[in-house]
Write an enzyme that holds these catalytic residues in place. Structure first.
Site, PDB file in Angstrom:
ATOM      1  N   ALA A  21       0.749  -1.119  -0.006  1.00 30.30           N
ATOM      2  CA  ALA A  21       0.059  -0.223   0.140  1.00 30.30           C
ATOM      3  C   ALA A  21       1.066   1.226  -0.210  1.00 30.30           C
ATOM      4  CB  ALA A  21      -0.922  -0.213   1.078  1.00 30.30           C
ATOM      5  N   ARG A  27      -2.554   9.881  -9.662  1.00 30.21           N
ATOM      6  CA  ARG A  27      -3.506   9.861 -10.770  1.00 30.21           C
ATOM      7  C   ARG A  27      -4.936  10.220 -10.048  1.00 30.21           C
ATOM      8  NH1 ARG A  27      -2.624   5.122 -14.315  1.00 30.21           N
ATOM      9  NH2 ARG A  27      -4.844   5.400 -14.963  1.00 30.21           N
TER      10      ARG A  27
HETATM   11  C1  UD1 Z   1       1.991  -5.254 -11.213  1.00 26.86           C
HETATM   12  C2  UD1 Z   1       2.645  -6.605 -11.678  1.00 26.86           C
HETATM   13  C3  UD1 Z   1       1.799  -7.068 -13.021  1.00 26.86           C
HETATM   14  C4  UD1 Z   1       0.289  -7.207 -13.033  1.00 26.86           C
HETATM   15  C5  UD1 Z   1      -0.427  -5.940 -12.405  1.00 26.86           C
HETATM   16  C6  UD1 Z   1      -1.416  -5.958 -11.834  1.00 26.86           C
HETATM   17  C7  UD1 Z   1       4.812  -6.536 -10.871  1.00 26.86           C
HETATM   18  C8  UD1 Z   1       6.390  -6.204 -11.057  1.00 26.86           C
HETATM   19  N1  UD1 Z   1       3.949  -6.384 -11.706  1.00 26.86           N
HETATM   20  O1  UD1 Z   1       2.303  -4.383 -12.276  1.00 26.86           O
HETATM   21  O2  UD1 Z   1       2.563  -8.221 -13.546  1.00 26.86           O
HETATM   22  O3  UD1 Z   1      -0.074  -7.627 -14.192  1.00 26.86           O
HETATM   23  O4  UD1 Z   1       0.587  -5.449 -11.066  1.00 26.86           O
HETATM   24  O5  UD1 Z   1      -2.267  -5.088 -11.873  1.00 26.86           O
HETATM   25  O6  UD1 Z   1       4.415  -6.837  -9.694  1.00 26.86           O
HETATM   26  N2  UD1 Z   1       4.100  -0.997  -4.708  1.00 26.86           N
HETATM   27  C9  UD1 Z   1       4.675  -0.558  -3.684  1.00 26.86           C
HETATM   28  N3  UD1 Z   1       6.163  -0.304  -3.912  1.00 26.86           N
HETATM   29  C10 UD1 Z   1       6.538  -0.239  -4.996  1.00 26.86           C
HETATM   30  C11 UD1 Z   1       5.925  -0.583  -6.227  1.00 26.86           C
HETATM   31  C12 UD1 Z   1       4.585  -1.047  -6.086  1.00 26.86           C
HETATM   32  O7  UD1 Z   1       4.085  -0.578  -2.624  1.00 26.86           O
HETATM   33  O8  UD1 Z   1       7.816  -0.096  -4.933  1.00 26.86           O
HETATM   34  C13 UD1 Z   1       2.523  -1.420  -4.871  1.00 26.86           C
HETATM   35  C14 UD1 Z   1       1.832  -0.424  -5.431  1.00 26.86           C
HETATM   36  O9  UD1 Z   1       1.198   0.540  -4.655  1.00 26.86           O
HETATM   37  C15 UD1 Z   1       0.456  -1.347  -6.152  1.00 26.86           C
HETATM   38  C16 UD1 Z   1       1.189  -2.665  -6.326  1.00 26.86           C
HETATM   39  O10 UD1 Z   1       2.515  -2.659  -5.523  1.00 26.86           O
HETATM   40  O11 UD1 Z   1      -0.540  -1.367  -4.957  1.00 26.86           O
HETATM   41  C17 UD1 Z   1       1.539  -2.986  -7.769  1.00 26.86           C
HETATM   42  O12 UD1 Z   1       2.298  -1.931  -8.065  1.00 26.86           O
HETATM   43  P1  UD1 Z   1       2.199  -1.162  -9.560  1.00 26.86           P
HETATM   44  O13 UD1 Z   1       3.172  -0.188  -9.709  1.00 26.86           O
HETATM   45  O14 UD1 Z   1       0.809  -0.846  -9.678  1.00 26.86           O
HETATM   46  O15 UD1 Z   1       2.543  -2.589 -10.478  1.00 26.86           O
HETATM   47  P2  UD1 Z   1       2.068  -2.708 -11.923  1.00 26.86           P
HETATM   48  O16 UD1 Z   1       2.942  -2.196 -12.937  1.00 26.86           O
HETATM   49  O17 UD1 Z   1       0.703  -2.446 -11.976  1.00 26.86           O
END
Ligand code: UD1
Ligand code: MG
Length: 458
Positions: A21, A27
């Site tokens: 989270a 956005r």
């Molecule tokens: C991720 C998945 C992808 C999947 C998609 C589904 C990875 C690398 N990719 O991509 O395969 O199809 O979700 O929606 O996991 N977050 C953190 N810290 C970080 C990065 C992310 O807390 O450093 C949290 C974000 O807040 C979010 C979740 O992890 O709740 C997913 O991160 P996001 O950047 O949305 O990943 P996607 O590119 O959507």
């Protein structure tokens, strides 16, 4: 609304849920962090934590961004034993999971990774995700058939086996043709989780530590990686207000279906809005255009007429409310009582069979059984500083357009004359009148008209 025991497929296995989270949610264009935005009157993170509880999570770790005490507070509210961990730099989903290293150090059987901005996953689905671990799988990934796979990680499969997840940015043109995509959620065998996560590198298009890389790593080490397929709507993630409203639409749809399946009549379900915790008994009828805020319980056979807005209220069996009623927190409507149009009730017990049929405000009051509250009755409960109580006894009759200035007690079977301002208590079976005494001047109108006409002719 689902029972915990029926969902926990392997109740003896301990399960740590890690909820990511730390999303910035830029956005959303909001002063508030994304995961605190609400659907069906509960924060998205609240939904996720409650579902994980239902799915049998025995411990919970939530990874939040720096300086996010507001998120930490919301987490404590939903799951008091949850631990929060701060991810200082956003270096990817695997890095985020590793921010909860202390939690991962504890020995657990299953680890589930969930996202705080993906509130629609069902408890059954989390349970389904865990199930293959009990049968020897090292990792389980949640897949769905994407209508538009752009942006999602693609599943590279061989039969039932998942070989790798390729992130969109790193995928070849041929891999981008794949529509079986990663929903983001995963289950990992507890004793493998750290070993797999520590092997993740950031040599990819985004320069991030991808959680999804653990699939290929596990496979390379000889562990089986299973797939759990879910409908696309369940993994709907929220990044902007339009996606938030789509999540609201889907959750409302579920709540309406659940209500009808449990024996509630919704005449126009698409116009009725529920809260996550709305409880409706069998044979309740809800007419079109009703809004249920948080904390409403409606017992068997009660009717909620159109255009009513209810929150924090209890309606006992056989009672009727509305049309155009507003029930605020602490309103308790007794069995077979009636609340009519343009009536507002707050922090008030309305006794069994009592009636308040039109245009009234009742606040901080107790109304005895079978009392009749006439049209336009107002409890004057506030003097700008304090709130005061009104007590009305059983079978009392309050004449229309009366102001009851609290604190005040009106006895059992007492009457209040219409148009009264009541400032003193009225004993049982007595009449209270508090208005100017009427005078009648016979023939006055004739005299008045003659004078007025004469004046006009001049
Ligand atoms: C991720 C998945 C992808 C999947 C998609 C589904 C990875 C690398 N990719 O991509 O395969 O199809 O979700 O929606 O996991 N977050 C953190 N810290 C970080 C990065 C992310 O807390 O450093 C949290 C974000 O807040 C979010 C979740 O992890 O709740 C997913 O991160 P996001 O950047 O949305 O990943 P996607 O590119 O959507
Ligand atoms: Mg995402």
């Amino acid at each position: 609304m689902t029972s915990i025991d029926s969902l926990n497929t392997s109740p003896s296995r301990s399960c740590l849920a890690i909820v990511l989270a730390a999303g910035e949610g830029t956005r959303m264009k909001s002063g508030k962090p994304k995961v605190l935005h609400q659907v069906a009157n509960r924060s998205m993170i609240g939904h996720v934590l409650s579902t994980l509880t239902d799915a049998g999570a025995t411990s919970v770790a939530v990874v939040i961004g720096p300086d996010r005490e507001d998120v930490a507070r919301e987490v404590q509210k939903s799951f008091p034993e949850a631990r929060t961990f701060v991810q200082r730099d956003r270096l990817g989903t695997a890095h985020a999971v590793l921010s909860a290293r202390d939690a991962l150090d504890q020995k657990v059987d299953d680890v589930i990774i969930a996202f705080g901005d993906t509130p629609l996953v069902l408890a059954e689905t989390f349970a389904k995700l865990r199930a293959p671990l009990a049968r020897g799988a090292g990792v389980v990934a949640m897949g769905f058939e994407a209508k538009d796979p752009t942006g999602y990680g693609r599943f590279i499969t061989a039969g039932d086996e998942l070989l790798a997840i390729r992130e969109h940015k790193d995928a070849t043109d041929a891999e981008r043709e794949i529509t079986l995509c990663n929903g983001g959620l995963m289950a990992i065998r507890g004793d493998l989780a750290l070993a797999l996560l520590d092997r993740v590198k950031n040599d990819n298009a985004k320069g991030e530590y991808y959680l999804t890389d653990i699939v290929e790593i596990a496979h390379g080490l000889g562990y089986r990686v299973a797939i759990a397929i879910v409908p696309e709507e369940e993994v709907h993630g929220v990044n902007d207000r339009a996606q938030l409203s789509a999540a609201e639409r889907m959750i409302q749809d579920r709540l309406r279906q659940e209500a009808m399946a449990s024996g509630v009549t919704l005449i126009a379900p698409e116009t009725v809005f529920f809260s996550y915790d709305t409880r409706l008994g069998q044979d309740v009828v809800v007419e079109p255009h009703v809004v249920f805020g948080p904390g409403v319980v409606v017992e068997e056979g009660a009717v909620v007429h159109s255009f009513s807005h209810l929150e924090g209220a209890r309606i006992a069996s056989g009672a009727a409310v509305g049309p155009f009623a507003r029930l605020r927190p602490g309103a308790s409507i007794g069995p077979k009582a009636k609340v009519g149009n343009f009536v507002e009730i707050k922090n008030t017990d309305l006794g069994a069979g009592a009636k308040v049929s039109h245009l009234s405000y009742l606040g901080d009051a107790r109304i005895g059984p079978d009392a009749n509250i006439g049209a336009g009755t107002i409890t004057c409960n506030y003097d700008g500083f304090g709130k005061y109580r009104t007590e009305i006894g059983a079978g009392a009759f309050i004449g229309s357009n009366s102001s009851l200035v609290a604190p005040i007690t009106i006895g059992k079977g007492a009457f209040v004359g219409s148009g009264s301002v009541i400032t003193d208590d009225i004993p049982d079976d007595s009449l209270g009148l508090g208005r100017g005494r009427q005078i009648v001047k016979e023939g006055w109108a004739i005299e008045f008209r003659e004078k007025a006409l004469a004046a006009k002719k001049k």
